[in-house]
Design an enzyme around this catalytic site. Structure first.
Site, PDB file in Angstrom:
ATOM      1  N   ASP A 170       0.862  -1.331   0.193  1.00 42.39           N
ATOM      2  CA  ASP A 170       0.153   0.007   0.019  1.00 42.39           C
ATOM      3  C   ASP A 170       0.950   1.324   0.078  1.00 42.39           C
ATOM      4  O   ASP A 170       1.933   1.069   0.368  1.00 42.39           O
ATOM      5  CB  ASP A 170      -0.754   0.024   1.288  1.00 42.39           C
ATOM      6  CG  ASP A 170      -2.038   0.830   1.003  1.00 42.39           C
ATOM      7  OD1 ASP A 170      -3.158   0.272   0.928  1.00 42.39           O
ATOM      8  OD2 ASP A 170      -2.162   2.119   1.090  1.00 42.39           O
TER       9      ASP A 170
ATOM     10  N   ALA B 261     -19.689  -0.891  -9.239  1.00 46.56           N
ATOM     11  CA  ALA B 261     -21.029  -0.569  -9.733  1.00 46.56           C
ATOM     12  C   ALA B 261     -21.003   0.825 -10.224  1.00 46.56           C
ATOM     13  O   ALA B 261     -21.869   1.346 -11.116  1.00 46.56           O
ATOM     14  CB  ALA B 261     -22.274  -0.641  -8.836  1.00 46.56           C
ATOM     15  N   CYS B 262     -20.018   1.731 -10.027  1.00 46.01           N
ATOM     16  CA  CYS B 262     -19.864   2.987 -10.533  1.00 46.01           C
ATOM     17  C   CYS B 262     -19.667   3.204 -12.109  1.00 46.01           C
ATOM     18  O   CYS B 262     -19.686   4.267 -12.603  1.00 46.01           O
ATOM     19  CB  CYS B 262     -19.088   4.146  -9.807  1.00 46.01           C
ATOM     20  SG  CYS B 262     -19.521   4.433  -8.249  1.00 46.01           S
TER      21      CYS B 262
ATOM     22  N   TYR C 148     -14.372   8.405 -11.194  1.00 47.62           N
ATOM     23  CA  TYR C 148     -14.071   7.326 -10.707  1.00 47.62           C
ATOM     24  C   TYR C 148     -14.773   5.823 -11.710  1.00 47.62           C
ATOM     25  O   TYR C 148     -14.061   5.060 -11.842  1.00 47.62           O
ATOM     26  CB  TYR C 148     -15.049   7.298  -9.267  1.00 47.62           C
ATOM     27  CG  TYR C 148     -14.652   5.935  -8.672  1.00 47.62           C
ATOM     28  CD1 TYR C 148     -13.554   5.507  -7.976  1.00 47.62           C
ATOM     29  CD2 TYR C 148     -16.052   4.920  -8.362  1.00 47.62           C
ATOM     30  CE1 TYR C 148     -13.642   4.369  -7.226  1.00 47.62           C
ATOM     31  CE2 TYR C 148     -15.854   4.124  -7.756  1.00 47.62           C
ATOM     32  CZ  TYR C 148     -14.576   3.532  -7.076  1.00 47.62           C
ATOM     33  OH  TYR C 148     -14.575   2.465  -6.279  1.00 47.62           O
TER      34      TYR C 148
ATOM     35  N   ALA D  89     -21.720   5.387   3.267  1.00 46.54           N
ATOM     36  CA  ALA D  89     -22.842   5.809   3.889  1.00 46.54           C
ATOM     37  C   ALA D  89     -23.103   4.936   5.131  1.00 46.54           C
ATOM     38  O   ALA D  89     -23.445   5.235   6.106  1.00 46.54           O
ATOM     39  CB  ALA D  89     -24.144   5.536   3.021  1.00 46.54           C
TER      40      ALA D  89
ATOM     41  N   LYS E 184     -22.669   8.989  12.753  1.00 45.79           N
ATOM     42  CA  LYS E 184     -23.544  10.074  13.361  1.00 45.79           C
ATOM     43  C   LYS E 184     -24.401   9.423  14.489  1.00 45.79           C
ATOM     44  O   LYS E 184     -24.537  10.282  15.206  1.00 45.79           O
ATOM     45  CB  LYS E 184     -24.139  10.439  12.138  1.00 45.79           C
ATOM     46  CG  LYS E 184     -23.314  11.137  10.921  1.00 45.79           C
ATOM     47  CD  LYS E 184     -24.209  11.592   9.837  1.00 45.79           C
ATOM     48  CE  LYS E 184     -23.141  12.313   8.663  1.00 45.79           C
ATOM     49  NZ  LYS E 184     -24.191  12.769   7.746  1.00 45.79           N
TER      50      LYS E 184
ATOM     51  N   GLN F 272     -32.643   8.007  -1.811  1.00 47.66           N
ATOM     52  CA  GLN F 272     -31.992   7.404  -2.788  1.00 47.66           C
ATOM     53  C   GLN F 272     -31.685   5.758  -2.094  1.00 47.66           C
ATOM     54  O   GLN F 272     -31.700   5.741  -0.935  1.00 47.66           O
ATOM     55  CB  GLN F 272     -30.592   8.091  -2.975  1.00 47.66           C
ATOM     56  CG  GLN F 272     -29.584   8.273  -1.640  1.00 47.66           C
ATOM     57  CD  GLN F 272     -30.000   9.606  -1.075  1.00 47.66           C
ATOM     58  OE1 GLN F 272     -30.958  10.028  -0.754  1.00 47.66           O
ATOM     59  NE2 GLN F 272     -28.699  10.186  -0.362  1.00 47.66           N
TER      60      GLN F 272
ATOM     61  N   ARG G  12     -29.605   2.129  -2.372  1.00 47.28           N
ATOM     62  CA  ARG G  12     -28.620   1.362  -2.801  1.00 47.28           C
ATOM     63  C   ARG G  12     -28.668  -0.200  -2.237  1.00 47.28           C
ATOM     64  O   ARG G  12     -29.546  -0.564  -1.486  1.00 47.28           O
ATOM     65  CB  ARG G  12     -27.431   1.893  -2.023  1.00 47.28           C
ATOM     66  CG  ARG G  12     -26.911   3.120  -2.346  1.00 47.28           C
ATOM     67  CD  ARG G  12     -26.270   3.352  -3.768  1.00 47.28           C
ATOM     68  NE  ARG G  12     -25.865   4.760  -4.167  1.00 47.28           N
ATOM     69  CZ  ARG G  12     -26.579   5.581  -4.523  1.00 47.28           C
ATOM     70  NH1 ARG G  12     -27.800   5.504  -4.679  1.00 47.28           N
ATOM     71  NH2 ARG G  12     -26.112   6.776  -4.828  1.00 47.28           N
TER      72      ARG G  12
HETATM   73  P1  NAD Z   1      -9.642   1.732   0.580  1.00 49.36           P
HETATM   74  O1  NAD Z   1      -9.512   3.166   0.343  1.00 49.36           O
HETATM   75  O2  NAD Z   1      -9.880   1.341   2.060  1.00 49.36           O
HETATM   76  O3  NAD Z   1      -8.514   1.063  -0.007  1.00 49.36           O
HETATM   77  C1  NAD Z   1      -7.707   1.249  -1.011  1.00 49.36           C
HETATM   78  C2  NAD Z   1      -6.244   1.198  -0.628  1.00 49.36           C
HETATM   79  O4  NAD Z   1      -5.484   1.711  -1.809  1.00 49.36           O
HETATM   80  C3  NAD Z   1      -5.756   2.583   0.400  1.00 49.36           C
HETATM   81  O5  NAD Z   1      -5.343   1.921   1.353  1.00 49.36           O
HETATM   82  C4  NAD Z   1      -4.836   3.545  -0.345  1.00 49.36           C
HETATM   83  O6  NAD Z   1      -3.764   3.753   0.453  1.00 49.36           O
HETATM   84  C5  NAD Z   1      -4.513   2.395  -1.519  1.00 49.36           C
HETATM   85  N1  NAD Z   1      -3.872   3.031  -2.605  1.00 49.36           N
HETATM   86  C6  NAD Z   1      -4.346   4.109  -3.185  1.00 49.36           C
HETATM   87  N2  NAD Z   1      -3.344   4.618  -4.249  1.00 49.36           N
HETATM   88  C7  NAD Z   1      -2.223   3.897  -4.222  1.00 49.36           C
HETATM   89  C8  NAD Z   1      -1.302   3.562  -4.680  1.00 49.36           C
HETATM   90  N3  NAD Z   1      -0.745   4.514  -5.795  1.00 49.36           N
HETATM   91  N4  NAD Z   1      -0.355   2.551  -4.685  1.00 49.36           N
HETATM   92  C9  NAD Z   1      -0.592   1.611  -3.442  1.00 49.36           C
HETATM   93  N5  NAD Z   1      -1.987   1.811  -2.557  1.00 49.36           N
HETATM   94  C10 NAD Z   1      -2.485   2.664  -3.148  1.00 49.36           C
HETATM   95  O7  NAD Z   1     -10.815   1.179  -0.256  1.00 49.36           O
HETATM   96  P2  NAD Z   1     -11.529  -0.265  -0.377  1.00 49.36           P
HETATM   97  O8  NAD Z   1     -12.894   0.154   0.163  1.00 49.36           O
HETATM   98  O9  NAD Z   1     -10.840  -1.163   0.362  1.00 49.36           O
HETATM   99  O10 NAD Z   1     -11.640  -0.469  -1.735  1.00 49.36           O
HETATM  100  C11 NAD Z   1     -10.653  -1.445  -2.442  1.00 49.36           C
HETATM  101  C12 NAD Z   1     -10.883  -1.566  -3.955  1.00 49.36           C
HETATM  102  O11 NAD Z   1     -12.344  -1.777  -4.315  1.00 49.36           O
HETATM  103  C13 NAD Z   1     -10.829  -0.189  -4.567  1.00 49.36           C
HETATM  104  O12 NAD Z   1     -10.303  -0.444  -5.868  1.00 49.36           O
HETATM  105  C14 NAD Z   1     -12.256   0.488  -4.681  1.00 49.36           C
HETATM  106  O13 NAD Z   1     -12.286   1.272  -5.630  1.00 49.36           O
HETATM  107  C15 NAD Z   1     -12.990  -0.974  -4.970  1.00 49.36           C
HETATM  108  N6  NAD Z   1     -14.441  -0.740  -4.438  1.00 49.36           N
HETATM  109  C16 NAD Z   1     -14.781  -0.583  -3.288  1.00 49.36           C
HETATM  110  C17 NAD Z   1     -16.103  -0.441  -3.024  1.00 49.36           C
HETATM  111  C18 NAD Z   1     -16.575  -0.205  -1.521  1.00 49.36           C
HETATM  112  O14 NAD Z   1     -17.816   0.032  -1.207  1.00 49.36           O
HETATM  113  N7  NAD Z   1     -15.455  -0.320  -0.508  1.00 49.36           N
HETATM  114  C19 NAD Z   1     -17.148  -0.341  -4.029  1.00 49.36           C
HETATM  115  C20 NAD Z   1     -16.729  -0.603  -5.234  1.00 49.36           C
HETATM  116  C21 NAD Z   1     -15.577  -0.729  -5.581  1.00 49.36           C
END
Ligand code: NAD
Length: 347
Positions: free
Chosen positions: A45, A130-131, A160, A204, A211, A231, A233
């Site tokens: 990370d 889903a986005c 995104y 959310a 909250k 809304q 989800r």
């Molecule tokens: P999160 O933000 O908790 O974890 C993502 C991690 O990626 C963070 O710790 C961040 O520091 C790390 N990161 C960002 N840029 C980086 C880089 N350049 N190099 C190395 N690490 C980097 O998010 P999450 O909820 O654990 O999501 C994980 C994945 O799932 C993401 O790709 C997110 O888009 C996808 N996702 C999550 C959700 C959700 O509801 N949580 C929904 C749809 C998709």
């Protein structure tokens, strides 16, 4: 000869890379792989190690920015499987405000998948969202659930969602053109313990739990809701998410095929608030911030395809998952009130 699903999995001593392991889902995945007995897990990370949500004993944990090619080469060295869960993301407040940061996550997947291919990685997982779906199909709170083919014609969430759609395409082409097995799951709102619960990137369920806790703590029995609360989800508990990632990654028929990973239990934000109030044992006066980011009007996961392909779908009810999440956030909240550190190591 047809392989059974177990033979698609790596050996217990094969190296597995989890990118984004300092975050919510990546951290949970690294822990889960460790608990399943995988002995060589590399967790990466860009956040400094003390800021990781979870660090797992015995897991190699590296602080590397994976938007840089050389760091990706270092991260994948010797890996059999790669899970890309690294992205600059957050809840609607973050996604709508920081589109450039979201778009720049394309550098992570672009460099990581190339490095993985160069290194001869067997399977590569991409966390899509889903986005990525056409926002025109999500203009009504009661709109029909989204099927995988609804991503095209493309009209994804600005920033995104487009990053996710483009990165999906990379995954599809690395299989089509270069023969690397890729897996693509479109997550629908994941929540649970060890997730982001404050600071501006929270989603959310966590925001609402916090909250409610704040209202209990201050005695100000009020809650502000983003949007008008109608809304809708669906929300997937982290355990379902981990289970789905494993199944999707190791199913041959799903190679390079985007698939929904979410529950089909749709709930309005107003009802989510009611649930959190019930769990917290409090009733709050609601106010609505109609100018706040609220995202699309309605979104749900159509699970026809995942049921057909896996004979399974995420099904942990929001009532059960939210209770566990609320309890965990309550612990964090109390620890913070007591002046403690809320990023927990499990060494
Ligand atoms: P999160 O933000 O908790 O974890 C993502 C991690 O990626 C963070 O710790 C961040 O520091 C790390 N990161 C960002 N840029 C980086 C880089 N350049 N190099 C190395 N690490 C980097 O998010 P999450 O909820 O654990 O999501 C994980 C994945 O799932 C993401 O790709 C997110 O888009 C996808 N996702 C999550 C959700 C959700 O509801 N949580 C929904 C749809 C998709």
């Amino acid at each position: 000869m047809k392989k059974n699903s177990n033979s698609n999995r790596p050996g217990k001593n094969d190296l597995i890379l989890v990118a984004g392991a300092g975050g919510f889902i990546g951290g949970a995945l690294a822990r889960s792989l460790h608990e399943q007995g995988y002995t060589r897990i590399r967790a990466v990370d860009k956040k400094p190690l003390p800021h990781w949500y979870q660090r797992v004993p015995g897991v190699e944990s590296l602080c590397l920015d994976l938007s840089h090619e050389d760091n990706c080469v270092q991260a994948v060295e010797g890996a059999t499987e790669v899970y890309n869960l690294a992205a600059d993301m957050g809840g609607m407040g973050f996604i709508e405000r920081f589109r450039i940061q979201c778009l720049r996550s394309i550098l992570i997947n672009t460099n990581l998948i190339e490095a993985a291919w160069q290194a001869g990685v067997s399977r590569y997982f991409f966390a899509s969202s889903a986005c990525a779906y056409n926002v025109k199909l999500q203009e009504d709170p009661n709109c029909r659930a989204l099927k995988e083919e609804d991503a095209y014609p493309a009209f994804a969430e600005r920033g995104y969602g487009w990053e996710k759609l483009m990165s999906e395409m990379f995954c599809q082409e690395y299989w089509a053109e270069r023969g690397m097995k890729t897996a693509i799951a479109r997550f629908h709102n994941v929540y649970g313990p060890w997730g982001t619960w404050d600071g501006g990137r929270e989603k959310a369920p966590a925001a609402i739990c916090r909250k409610v806790l704040e209202a209990k703590h201050t005695g100000k029995k009020e809650i502000e809701i983003w949007g008008d609360g109608t809304q809708t989800r669906s929300f997937m508990y982290i355990d379902d998410c981990l289970h789905g990632i494993d199944k999707i990654m190791h199913t041959e028929a799903l190679i390079a095929t985007p698939i929904n990973l979410g529950t089909s239990e749709m709930i309005a934000i107003n009802d989510l608030v009611s649930l959190a109030e019930e769990i917290g044992g409090i009733k709050l006066k609601r106010s609505y911030d109609l100018g706040a980011p609220r995202g699309v009007a309605g979104r749900n996961s159509d699970n026809t395809f995942i049921r057909k392909m896996l004979g399974w779908e995420p099904s942990i009810p929001i009532r059960k998952g939210l209770k566990a999440t609320y309890q965990w956030i309550e612990e964090q909240f109390r620890a913070r009130q007591a002046g403690g550190h809320t990023v927990r190591d499990i060494y």
